[in-house]
Design an enzyme around this catalytic site. Structure first.
Site, short mmCIF file in Angstrom:
data_model
loop_
_atom_site.label_atom_id
_atom_site.label_comp_id
_atom_site.label_asym_id
_atom_site.label_seq_id
_atom_site.Cartn_x
_atom_site.Cartn_y
_atom_site.Cartn_z
N ASP A 15 3.27 -12.04 -50.40
CA ASP A 15 3.65 -11.68 -48.88
C ASP A 15 2.85 -12.90 -47.85
O ASP A 15 2.04 -12.15 -47.10
CB ASP A 15 3.21 -10.28 -48.68
CG ASP A 15 1.55 -9.99 -48.81
OD1 ASP A 15 1.00 -10.92 -49.51
OD2 ASP A 15 1.20 -8.92 -48.10
N ASP A 20 -2.07 -16.47 -49.31
CA ASP A 20 -0.86 -16.35 -50.14
C ASP A 20 -0.41 -17.85 -50.40
O ASP A 20 -0.14 -18.35 -51.26
CB ASP A 20 0.21 -15.41 -50.06
CG ASP A 20 -0.11 -14.15 -49.75
OD1 ASP A 20 -0.61 -13.67 -48.78
OD2 ASP A 20 0.22 -13.38 -50.68
N GLU A 167 -7.96 -1.23 -50.70
CA GLU A 167 -7.78 -2.64 -50.63
C GLU A 167 -6.42 -2.46 -50.23
O GLU A 167 -5.37 -1.97 -50.62
CB GLU A 167 -8.08 -3.42 -51.76
CG GLU A 167 -7.80 -5.14 -51.58
CD GLU A 167 -6.25 -5.25 -51.80
OE1 GLU A 167 -5.59 -6.30 -51.10
OE2 GLU A 167 -5.53 -4.51 -52.64
N ASN A 169 -3.46 -4.55 -50.68
CA ASN A 169 -2.26 -4.30 -51.32
C ASN A 169 -1.94 -3.02 -52.39
O ASN A 169 -0.81 -2.82 -52.43
CB ASN A 169 -2.53 -5.60 -52.44
CG ASN A 169 -2.45 -6.97 -51.94
OD1 ASN A 169 -2.21 -7.20 -50.93
ND2 ASN A 169 -2.85 -8.01 -52.46
N HIS A 242 -8.70 -14.69 -50.87
CA HIS A 242 -8.35 -13.65 -51.93
C HIS A 242 -7.38 -14.17 -53.18
O HIS A 242 -7.55 -14.00 -54.23
CB HIS A 242 -7.75 -12.30 -51.23
CG HIS A 242 -8.51 -11.48 -50.31
ND1 HIS A 242 -9.46 -10.74 -50.34
CD2 HIS A 242 -8.31 -11.68 -49.10
CE1 HIS A 242 -9.96 -10.47 -49.28
NE2 HIS A 242 -9.13 -10.87 -48.43
N ASP A 243 -6.29 -14.53 -52.47
CA ASP A 243 -5.04 -14.57 -53.37
C ASP A 243 -5.25 -15.85 -54.39
O ASP A 243 -4.85 -15.65 -55.78
CB ASP A 243 -3.68 -14.87 -52.80
CG ASP A 243 -3.26 -13.47 -52.09
OD1 ASP A 243 -3.91 -12.23 -52.36
OD2 ASP A 243 -2.45 -13.39 -51.18
C1 BDR Z 1 -4.99 -8.80 -49.63
O1 BDR Z 1 -4.38 -8.41 -48.51
C2 BDR Z 1 -3.63 -9.31 -47.86
O2 BDR Z 1 -4.08 -9.27 -46.38
C3 BDR Z 1 -3.99 -10.78 -48.46
O3 BDR Z 1 -3.04 -11.57 -48.47
C4 BDR Z 1 -4.58 -10.25 -49.84
O4 BDR Z 1 -3.49 -10.51 -50.64
C5 BDR Z 1 -6.58 -8.92 -49.42
O5 BDR Z 1 -6.69 -7.38 -49.55
CA CA Z 2 -1.35 -11.39 -50.30
#
Ligand code: BDR
Ligand code: CA
Length: 318
Positions: A15, A20, A167, A169, A242-243
Protein backbone atom coordinates in the site's frame (compact mmCIF):
# COMPACT_ATOMS: atom_id res chain seq x y z
CA UNK A 1 27.50 -8.93 6.45
CA UNK A 2 24.47 -11.22 6.37
CA UNK A 3 24.43 -14.00 3.82
CA UNK A 4 21.49 -14.08 1.44
CA UNK A 5 19.26 -17.13 1.15
CA UNK A 6 18.93 -18.60 -2.36
CA UNK A 7 17.24 -15.85 -4.41
CA UNK A 8 13.61 -16.52 -3.44
CA UNK A 9 10.52 -15.90 -5.57
CA UNK A 10 8.26 -13.25 -4.03
CA UNK A 11 4.90 -11.58 -4.64
CA UNK A 12 4.71 -8.25 -2.79
CA UNK A 13 1.28 -7.05 -1.67
CA UNK A 14 1.59 -3.39 -0.69
CA UNK A 15 0.00 0.00 0.00
CA UNK A 16 2.71 2.52 -0.98
CA UNK A 17 3.41 4.26 1.34
CA UNK A 18 7.00 5.38 1.87
CA UNK A 19 8.44 2.25 3.47
CA UNK A 20 6.57 0.06 0.95
CA UNK A 21 8.61 1.71 -1.82
CA UNK A 22 11.89 0.70 -0.17
CA UNK A 23 10.52 -2.82 0.27
CA UNK A 24 9.83 -2.96 -3.48
CA UNK A 25 13.38 -1.79 -4.19
CA UNK A 26 14.96 -4.47 -1.99
CA UNK A 27 12.57 -7.21 -3.20
CA UNK A 28 13.53 -6.35 -6.78
CA UNK A 29 17.23 -6.36 -5.92
CA UNK A 30 17.56 -9.42 -3.66
CA UNK A 31 14.68 -11.66 -4.85
CA UNK A 32 12.88 -12.82 -7.95
CA UNK A 33 9.96 -10.37 -7.76
CA UNK A 34 7.22 -11.88 -9.94
CA UNK A 35 4.26 -9.66 -9.08
CA UNK A 36 3.14 -6.60 -7.12
CA UNK A 37 -0.42 -6.33 -5.87
CA UNK A 38 -1.81 -3.07 -4.49
CA UNK A 39 -4.28 -2.76 -1.64
CA UNK A 40 -6.02 0.07 0.23
CA UNK A 41 -4.14 1.18 3.35
CA UNK A 42 -1.79 4.11 3.81
CA UNK A 43 -3.93 5.89 1.19
CA UNK A 44 -6.99 4.81 -0.84
CA UNK A 45 -6.37 2.28 -3.61
CA UNK A 46 -6.85 5.13 -6.10
CA UNK A 47 -3.45 6.36 -4.82
CA UNK A 48 -1.62 3.21 -3.70
CA UNK A 49 -2.01 1.64 -7.17
CA UNK A 50 -0.51 4.59 -9.11
CA UNK A 51 2.11 4.95 -6.37
CA UNK A 52 3.21 1.34 -6.95
CA UNK A 53 3.44 2.03 -10.68
CA UNK A 54 5.44 5.23 -10.08
CA UNK A 55 7.84 3.37 -7.76
CA UNK A 56 8.38 0.79 -10.51
CA UNK A 57 9.15 3.55 -13.02
CA UNK A 58 11.51 5.48 -10.77
CA UNK A 59 13.48 2.44 -9.56
CA UNK A 60 13.40 0.38 -12.77
CA UNK A 61 11.26 -2.44 -11.41
CA UNK A 62 9.78 -4.60 -14.17
CA UNK A 63 7.33 -6.84 -12.25
CA UNK A 64 3.66 -6.60 -13.28
CA UNK A 65 1.35 -4.58 -11.00
CA UNK A 66 -2.23 -5.61 -10.18
CA UNK A 67 -5.09 -3.70 -8.51
CA UNK A 68 -6.55 -5.25 -5.38
CA UNK A 69 -9.16 -4.49 -2.74
CA UNK A 70 -10.25 -0.91 -2.18
CA UNK A 71 -11.68 -1.60 1.28
CA UNK A 72 -11.34 -4.00 4.22
CA UNK A 73 -13.50 -7.12 4.61
CA UNK A 74 -15.62 -5.70 7.44
CA UNK A 75 -14.08 -2.56 8.92
CA UNK A 76 -14.58 0.86 7.33
CA UNK A 77 -11.71 1.97 5.06
CA UNK A 78 -9.13 4.07 6.93
CA UNK A 79 -5.85 5.61 5.81
CA UNK A 80 -2.75 7.25 7.30
CA UNK A 81 -2.32 10.75 5.76
CA UNK A 82 -0.68 12.06 8.96
CA UNK A 83 2.30 9.76 8.20
CA UNK A 84 2.32 9.35 4.42
CA UNK A 85 0.60 12.56 3.23
CA UNK A 86 -2.67 12.70 1.28
CA UNK A 87 -1.02 11.17 -1.81
CA UNK A 88 0.46 8.29 0.20
CA UNK A 89 3.91 9.35 -1.02
CA UNK A 90 4.39 12.84 0.40
CA UNK A 91 7.73 14.57 -0.19
CA UNK A 92 9.01 14.29 -3.76
CA UNK A 93 7.19 15.71 -6.75
CA UNK A 94 5.43 12.64 -8.14
CA UNK A 95 6.01 12.01 -11.86
CA UNK A 96 3.05 11.10 -14.07
CA UNK A 97 2.15 7.41 -14.16
CA UNK A 98 3.73 5.95 -17.29
CA UNK A 99 2.98 2.24 -16.83
CA UNK A 100 -0.48 0.66 -16.71
CA UNK A 101 -1.69 -1.89 -14.19
CA UNK A 102 -2.53 -5.35 -15.55
CA UNK A 103 -6.17 -6.15 -16.36
CA UNK A 104 -6.24 -9.14 -13.98
CA UNK A 105 -7.23 -8.34 -10.40
CA UNK A 106 -4.91 -8.96 -7.45
CA UNK A 107 -6.70 -12.02 -6.05
CA UNK A 108 -6.70 -13.84 -9.38
CA UNK A 109 -3.10 -12.75 -10.02
CA UNK A 110 -1.87 -14.10 -6.68
CA UNK A 111 -3.52 -17.47 -7.34
CA UNK A 112 -2.22 -17.67 -10.93
CA UNK A 113 1.32 -16.53 -10.10
CA UNK A 114 1.60 -19.01 -7.24
CA UNK A 115 0.50 -21.86 -9.54
CA UNK A 116 2.86 -20.72 -12.31
CA UNK A 117 5.92 -20.50 -10.00
CA UNK A 118 4.97 -23.26 -7.57
CA UNK A 119 8.16 -25.27 -8.21
CA UNK A 120 10.27 -22.28 -7.07
CA UNK A 121 8.51 -21.99 -3.69
CA UNK A 122 6.68 -18.66 -3.76
CA UNK A 123 6.67 -16.32 -0.77
CA UNK A 124 3.84 -13.83 -0.27
CA UNK A 125 5.03 -10.60 1.35
CA UNK A 126 2.07 -8.51 2.52
CA UNK A 127 3.07 -5.01 3.62
CA UNK A 128 -0.35 -3.44 4.10
CA UNK A 129 -3.79 -4.48 5.36
CA UNK A 130 -4.24 -8.20 4.66
CA UNK A 131 -7.44 -7.97 2.58
CA UNK A 132 -5.99 -9.22 -0.73
CA UNK A 133 -4.22 -12.17 0.89
CA UNK A 134 -7.29 -13.23 2.90
CA UNK A 135 -9.48 -13.03 -0.21
CA UNK A 136 -6.99 -15.13 -2.19
CA UNK A 137 -6.77 -17.77 0.57
CA UNK A 138 -10.58 -17.94 0.66
CA UNK A 139 -10.95 -18.06 -3.14
CA UNK A 140 -8.37 -20.86 -3.54
CA UNK A 141 -8.33 -23.16 -0.50
CA UNK A 142 -5.29 -24.96 -1.97
CA UNK A 143 -3.23 -21.75 -2.08
CA UNK A 144 -1.85 -22.15 1.44
CA UNK A 145 -0.31 -25.50 0.53
CA UNK A 146 1.21 -24.21 -2.72
CA UNK A 147 3.25 -21.35 -1.21
CA UNK A 148 6.58 -21.47 0.60
CA UNK A 149 5.15 -19.11 3.19
CA UNK A 150 3.94 -15.64 4.11
CA UNK A 151 6.25 -12.97 5.55
CA UNK A 152 4.25 -9.97 6.66
CA UNK A 153 4.85 -6.60 8.22
CA UNK A 154 2.27 -6.15 10.92
CA UNK A 155 1.49 -6.31 14.61
CA UNK A 156 4.10 -6.39 17.34
CA UNK A 157 4.83 -7.85 20.73
CA UNK A 158 5.04 -4.65 22.77
CA UNK A 159 2.79 -1.85 21.56
CA UNK A 160 0.72 -0.60 18.63
CA UNK A 161 0.93 2.58 16.61
CA UNK A 162 -2.55 3.35 15.32
CA UNK A 163 -4.01 2.33 18.70
CA UNK A 164 -2.25 1.55 21.99
CA UNK A 165 -2.20 -2.17 21.23
CA UNK A 166 -2.84 -2.30 17.47
CA UNK A 167 -0.45 -1.79 14.58
CA UNK A 168 -1.91 -0.11 11.45
CA UNK A 169 -1.85 -3.04 8.98
CA UNK A 170 -3.64 -5.39 11.38
CA UNK A 171 -5.91 -2.68 12.81
CA UNK A 172 -7.06 -1.66 9.30
CA UNK A 173 -8.49 -5.11 8.53
CA UNK A 174 -8.46 -7.41 11.59
CA UNK A 175 -10.80 -10.00 10.04
CA UNK A 176 -8.45 -10.44 7.09
CA UNK A 177 -5.48 -10.66 9.46
CA UNK A 178 -7.22 -13.40 11.43
CA UNK A 179 -7.73 -15.43 8.24
CA UNK A 180 -4.06 -15.05 7.32
CA UNK A 181 -2.65 -15.90 10.76
CA UNK A 182 -4.80 -19.07 10.78
CA UNK A 183 -4.04 -20.24 7.23
CA UNK A 184 -2.00 -23.16 8.53
CA UNK A 185 1.35 -22.74 6.75
CA UNK A 186 4.69 -21.02 7.46
CA UNK A 187 4.22 -17.41 8.53
CA UNK A 188 6.79 -14.80 9.58
CA UNK A 189 5.53 -11.79 11.51
CA UNK A 190 7.76 -8.73 11.45
CA UNK A 191 6.13 -6.27 13.82
CA UNK A 192 6.77 -2.96 15.54
CA UNK A 193 8.94 -4.52 18.27
CA UNK A 194 11.46 -5.15 15.48
CA UNK A 195 10.84 -2.35 12.98
CA UNK A 196 11.13 0.38 15.63
CA UNK A 197 14.79 -0.66 15.87
CA UNK A 198 15.31 0.04 12.15
CA UNK A 199 15.03 3.82 12.18
CA UNK A 200 16.17 6.25 9.47
CA UNK A 201 18.85 8.74 10.50
CA UNK A 202 19.70 12.15 8.95
CA UNK A 203 23.09 10.66 8.02
CA UNK A 204 21.42 7.88 6.03
CA UNK A 205 19.21 10.38 4.17
CA UNK A 206 22.30 12.44 3.30
CA UNK A 207 24.20 9.34 2.15
CA UNK A 208 21.35 8.34 -0.16
CA UNK A 209 21.01 11.89 -1.47
CA UNK A 210 24.76 11.99 -2.19
CA UNK A 211 24.37 9.11 -4.65
CA UNK A 212 23.22 11.93 -6.93
CA UNK A 213 20.95 10.00 -9.30
CA UNK A 214 17.31 11.01 -9.89
CA UNK A 215 16.08 7.81 -8.21
CA UNK A 216 18.34 8.47 -5.18
CA UNK A 217 17.02 12.05 -4.95
CA UNK A 218 13.46 10.67 -5.02
CA UNK A 219 14.38 8.13 -2.35
CA UNK A 220 16.04 10.74 -0.12
CA UNK A 221 12.97 12.99 -0.34
CA UNK A 222 10.72 10.09 0.65
CA UNK A 223 12.99 9.21 3.59
CA UNK A 224 13.06 12.81 4.78
CA UNK A 225 9.28 13.32 4.59
CA UNK A 226 8.61 10.04 6.40
CA UNK A 227 11.19 10.81 9.09
CA UNK A 228 9.65 14.23 9.63
CA UNK A 229 6.04 13.01 9.97
CA UNK A 230 7.19 10.16 12.22
CA UNK A 231 9.25 12.71 14.13
CA UNK A 232 6.03 14.59 14.91
CA UNK A 233 4.60 11.36 16.37
CA UNK A 234 7.67 10.04 18.19
CA UNK A 235 9.30 13.33 19.23
CA UNK A 236 12.55 12.69 17.36
CA UNK A 237 13.43 12.75 13.63
CA UNK A 238 13.43 9.29 12.03
CA UNK A 239 10.85 6.92 10.57
CA UNK A 240 11.03 3.17 11.15
CA UNK A 241 11.62 1.41 7.81
CA UNK A 242 8.98 -1.23 8.59
CA UNK A 243 8.22 -2.90 5.28
CA UNK A 244 11.69 -3.79 3.94
CA UNK A 245 12.16 -5.86 7.10
CA UNK A 246 9.45 -8.32 6.00
CA UNK A 247 11.32 -8.79 2.71
CA UNK A 248 14.64 -9.32 4.51
CA UNK A 249 12.98 -11.94 6.75
CA UNK A 250 12.72 -13.96 3.50
CA UNK A 251 15.92 -13.01 1.68
CA UNK A 252 18.28 -12.62 4.68
CA UNK A 253 16.57 -14.43 7.58
CA UNK A 254 19.72 -14.37 9.72
CA UNK A 255 19.25 -10.61 10.15
CA UNK A 256 16.60 -11.44 12.79
CA UNK A 257 16.06 -13.70 15.72
CA UNK A 258 12.94 -15.59 14.54
CA UNK A 259 11.09 -17.28 17.42
CA UNK A 260 8.14 -19.68 17.22
CA UNK A 261 5.05 -18.14 18.85
CA UNK A 262 1.30 -18.50 18.97
CA UNK A 263 -0.24 -15.29 17.63
CA UNK A 264 -3.97 -14.57 17.57
CA UNK A 265 -5.73 -11.51 16.25
CA UNK A 266 -8.01 -9.69 18.68
CA UNK A 267 -11.31 -9.03 16.91
CA UNK A 268 -13.65 -7.98 19.68
CA UNK A 269 -11.81 -6.02 22.41
CA UNK A 270 -13.09 -2.54 23.11
CA UNK A 271 -9.50 -1.29 23.52
CA UNK A 272 -7.58 -4.06 21.75
CA UNK A 273 -9.28 -4.75 18.38
CA UNK A 274 -6.52 -5.33 15.83
CA UNK A 275 -3.96 -6.41 18.43
CA UNK A 276 -1.61 -9.32 17.73
CA UNK A 277 -1.95 -11.35 20.95
CA UNK A 278 1.48 -13.01 21.10
CA UNK A 279 1.87 -15.79 23.64
CA UNK A 280 5.03 -14.69 25.46
CA UNK A 281 4.39 -16.72 28.62
CA UNK A 282 7.57 -18.21 30.03
CA UNK A 283 6.12 -21.72 30.23
CA UNK A 284 7.22 -24.74 28.24
CA UNK A 285 5.97 -24.84 24.67
CA UNK A 286 4.05 -28.12 25.11
CA UNK A 287 1.72 -26.39 27.57
CA UNK A 288 0.85 -23.59 25.13
CA UNK A 289 -1.28 -23.50 22.00
CA UNK A 290 0.56 -24.76 18.90
CA UNK A 291 2.75 -21.98 17.41
CA UNK A 292 1.49 -20.50 14.13
CA UNK A 293 4.17 -17.90 13.47
CA UNK A 294 7.87 -17.14 13.52
CA UNK A 295 8.00 -13.74 15.18
CA UNK A 296 10.97 -11.48 14.43
CA UNK A 297 13.08 -9.96 17.21
CA UNK A 298 16.52 -8.30 17.46
CA UNK A 299 17.07 -6.96 13.92
CA UNK A 300 20.63 -6.30 12.76
CA UNK A 301 19.77 -2.73 11.89
CA UNK A 302 23.16 -1.52 10.59
CA UNK A 303 23.31 -4.42 8.11
CA UNK A 304 19.72 -3.77 7.01
CA UNK A 305 20.58 -0.15 6.15
CA UNK A 306 23.70 -1.26 4.27
CA UNK A 307 21.62 -3.67 2.17
CA UNK A 308 19.03 -0.96 1.44
CA UNK A 309 21.82 1.44 0.45
CA UNK A 310 23.36 -1.15 -1.87
CA UNK A 311 19.99 -1.75 -3.56
CA UNK A 312 19.44 2.01 -4.01
CA UNK A 313 22.98 2.54 -5.28
CA UNK A 314 22.46 0.05 -8.10
CA UNK A 315 18.92 1.16 -9.04
CA UNK A 316 18.58 2.53 -12.56
CA UNK A 317 17.94 6.26 -12.62
CA UNK A 318 14.58 7.65 -13.68
C1 BDR B 1 2.80 -0.18 8.56
O1 BDR B 1 1.75 0.74 8.29
C2 BDR B 1 2.11 1.59 7.21
O2 BDR B 1 2.04 2.92 7.61
C3 BDR B 1 3.51 1.21 6.79
O3 BDR B 1 3.62 1.20 5.39
C4 BDR B 1 3.74 -0.17 7.39
O4 BDR B 1 3.36 -1.18 6.48
C5 BDR B 1 3.45 0.19 9.89
O5 BDR B 1 2.52 0.17 10.91
CA1 CA C 1 2.88 -0.68 4.15
Amino acid sequence: MSTAAKRPTIIVDCDPGHDDVFALVVANHYANLVGITAVHGNAPLSRTLPNALIACDVFGIGAPVFAGADRPLVAPPRNAPHIHGESGLGGPELPPVRRAAEKTGAVEAIIELVRKHEGEGVWLAPLGPLTNIALALRAAPDLGKRIAGISLMGGGTLHGNRAPHAEFNIWADPEAASTVFNYGGPLKMVGLNTTHQVVITKEFVQRVSALGTPSAKFAAELLDFFSTTYGEQLGVYGGPLHDPCAIFAITHPDLFDLREKRVDIELHGEFTRGMTAVDERPIVQSKKEKPNALVAYEPKSAQIFELIYEALATSPSA
